[in-house]
Design a protein around this motif. Structure first.
Motif, PDB file in Angstrom:
ATOM      1  N   ASN A   1       0.845  -1.188   0.000  1.00 57.23           N
ATOM      2  CA  ASN A   1       0.000   0.000   0.000  1.00 57.23           C
ATOM      3  C   ASN A   1       0.884   1.242   0.000  1.00 57.23           C
TER       4      ASN A   1
ATOM      5  N   LYS B   1      -4.527   0.680  -8.808  1.00 58.05           N
ATOM      6  CA  LYS B   1      -3.818  -0.573  -8.569  1.00 58.05           C
ATOM      7  C   LYS B   1      -2.731  -0.742  -9.624  1.00 58.05           C
TER       8      LYS B   1
ATOM      9  N   ILE C   1      -1.347  -0.935  -4.128  1.00 58.99           N
ATOM     10  CA  ILE C   1      -2.523  -0.060  -4.162  1.00 58.99           C
ATOM     11  C   ILE C   1      -2.080   1.334  -3.721  1.00 58.99           C
TER      12      ILE C   1
END
Length: 547
Positions: free
Chosen positions: A199, A239, A257
């Protein structure tokens, strides 16, 4: 009649009788085949020798031209069918008319077995047998028996490439000699590539070329030798995929992400206005900092007709729902500057405002030794309402297709010669360490050979541009083929390494590997070639030893 005439008549009769008898005998000899054949008794071949697998001889092969019969015996026992595929001996009996003749027939094997060998590749710690090298063996009369030319050929253990000579002998002691290659690869260690990046906050500063940002790796992989391939754009929510390649190991199709979870940073200023002036939320804002677009929300209505000081709740919200709540200070005073009044101000020209952020992608393709290198450059621009744009970022990713490598030794030699001249001082430093190790075991020093060094540099170049770190060349041939191309024969060995920064480091690495150290200190070798090449940031080293 007197006695004299009687004597003459008797003598004449005797002579005539003898002439007649001689004539009859002569005619009989000419017409009697048995008498004629007896002349040829001395022409019988006493021993006929044939190669195993050849045709069974006939009467003519034994010297008899006439028709007759032939029989074969072993220890006086008649043999009905001869086996001409085995080494054997037969007594031969031949009959022509009433005459019998004898001889000997032998089948012998004088041809060496026809054997085909194959190359063998194993890992350190694995075992091999001589049969592993045999692809096929053909001998018409007996079994193939195998042995190494020297005992040590059956007991190699250290990593390296070795010449194997196999002797194949049949039951008749005929021997064929052929060569092949044994490659012992460094034992593969368990390697773990662990993803780090999952992330990412919008706007994060990510070096997309640094593997340290994306993964951790276990020994013996040097993380700096790994390569990252990703479409990550940390300036845009979404993404993305990335793959990390570390030599023969690969971590593929990992997802990142990029999201915006950070609320806008807002700084307000005190707003001073005249009574009954019109106010806008933007008038309270000193600056707003956020990676995405944002909007303002005024929580309460403000009555600007009454002088005083007021707190005005303001909410700043970005495009992804992150909110910052702040309190603005409003001062309503008749003493406020005239620039802010209740009168409708003259409209100002429209301000230049941000419209959108866009990426522009360009691609450039290059070839090196057949290997395809694709450079993809992504340039990010901010576009504004006046149709202007501002460059705010740029990144280039490199993708290399090693499968198209097709260079020959001759094509790589020019670069190899240049690199040898550039690196010769560093290569001599490697030689210094090698000869130091040899002196410790009383082996004579090696001589640095320029031809071998250029060939070693070719090997380094082709390993880099084919991404094939191996003792097998990219064309599928063993590493010693490069010596055969230059008509260099005799005993030889090769050491390879990559990732080591300098001569001291790579020499120490080779010293700490038993197989490589054995090659460096082998007293049979007198010459050494050393090569170094840097390909796509990776450093490749090669040593070639010959006698």
């Amino acid at each position: 009649m007197n006695k004299k005439w009687i004597y003459i008549l008797l003598t004449s009769s005797l002579i005539i009788t003898l002439v007649v008898v001689f004539t009859v005998i002569t005619v009989q000899k000419k017409n009697d085949p048995e008498l004629e054949s007896s002349k040829e008794d001395i022409k019988i071949v006493s021993e006929v020798i044939r190669e195993t697998g050849s045709e069974i001889p006939t009467l003519k092969d034994f010297g008899i031209k006439e028709e007759g019969t032939i029989e074969f015996f072993i220890q006086e026992e008649k043999v009905e069918k001869i086996d001409n595929t085995k080494v054997s001996a037969y007594d031969v009996k031949m009959t022509v008319g009433e005459k019998e003749y004898t001889s000997i027939l032998k089948f012998e094997d004088t041809i060496a077995p026809e054997v085909n060998l194959k190359e063998v590749s194993i890992e350190e710690g694995a075992t091999y047998t001589i049969e592993n090298f045999i692809e096929s063996c053909k001998d018409i009369s007996s079994t193939c028996h195998y042995s190494y030319e020297s005992e040590e050929m059956g007991s190699y253990q250290a990593a390296g490439t070795y010449k194997i000579v196999i002797l194949t002998e049949d039951d008749s002691k005929n021997v064929s000699k052929k060569e092949t290659t044994l490659t012992i690869q460094t034992k593969k260690q368990e390697v773990t590539i662990t993803p780090l990046l999952k992330n990412v906050e919008l706007g994060a500063d990510i070096d997309t070329t640094s593997p340290n940002m994306f993964v951790t790796v276990s020994n013996p992989i040097d993380i700096e030798s790994c390569e990252v391939n990703t479409d990550l754009n940390s300036k845009k929510v979404g993404k993305y995929q990335y793959t990390v390649t570390c030599g023969q190991y690969k971590l593929e199709n990992q997802t990142i992400i990029v999201s915006d979870t950070t609320a806008p940073v807002v700084k307000l200023k005190t707003l001073v206005i005249l009574p009954n002036s019109e106010i806008k939320i933007e008038d309270f804002v000193d600056f707003v900092e956020d990676e995405s677009d944002y909007s303002f929300i005024l929580s309460t209505e403000v009555d600007t007709s009454v002088e005083g000081t007021y707190e005005v709740p303001i909410t700043v919200e970005d495009d992804y729902g992150n909110k910052t709540k702040v309190i603005g200070k409003l001062v309503i005073s008749a003493d406020a500057p005239n620039s802010i009044s209740s009168q409708t101000p003259t409209p100002a020209p429209p301000a230049k405002t941000f419209v959108e952020k866009k990426d522009e992608v360009t691609t450039k393709v290059e070839k090196k030794y057949g290997t395809t290198i694709t450079y993809t450059t992504t340039t990010t621009y901010n576009y504004y309402s006046d149709n202007s744009k501002e460059k705010v970022g740029e990144k280039t990713t490199t993708n290399i297709d090693y499968s198209t490598f097709n260079a020959t030794t001759a094509e790589m030699k020019p670069e190899a010669k240049t690199l040898y001249q550039q690196n010769v001082n560093e290569l001599k430093e490697v030689l210094k360490y090698v000869n130091q190790y040899r002196s410790e075991v009383s082996a004579s020093p090696l001589v640095l050979d320029e031809t071998l060094s250029i060939l070693a540099t070719v090997r380094a170049i082709e390993m880099g541009w084919s991404n094939n770190f191996s003792h097998t060349r990219p064309n599928g041939k063993p590493c010693f083929q490069i010596l055969e191309e230059e008509n260099i024969n005799g005993a030889a060995a090769e050491n390879i390494a990559f990732g080591y920064a300098n001569a001291a480091a790579v020499s120490e690495g080779w010293k700490n590997s038993s197989g490589h150290y054995k090659n460096m200190t082998n007293s049979d070798y007198r010459h050494i070639g050393i090569g170094k090449a840097v390909v796509n940031g990776k450093i490749y080293w090669v040593q070639i030893f010959t006698d």
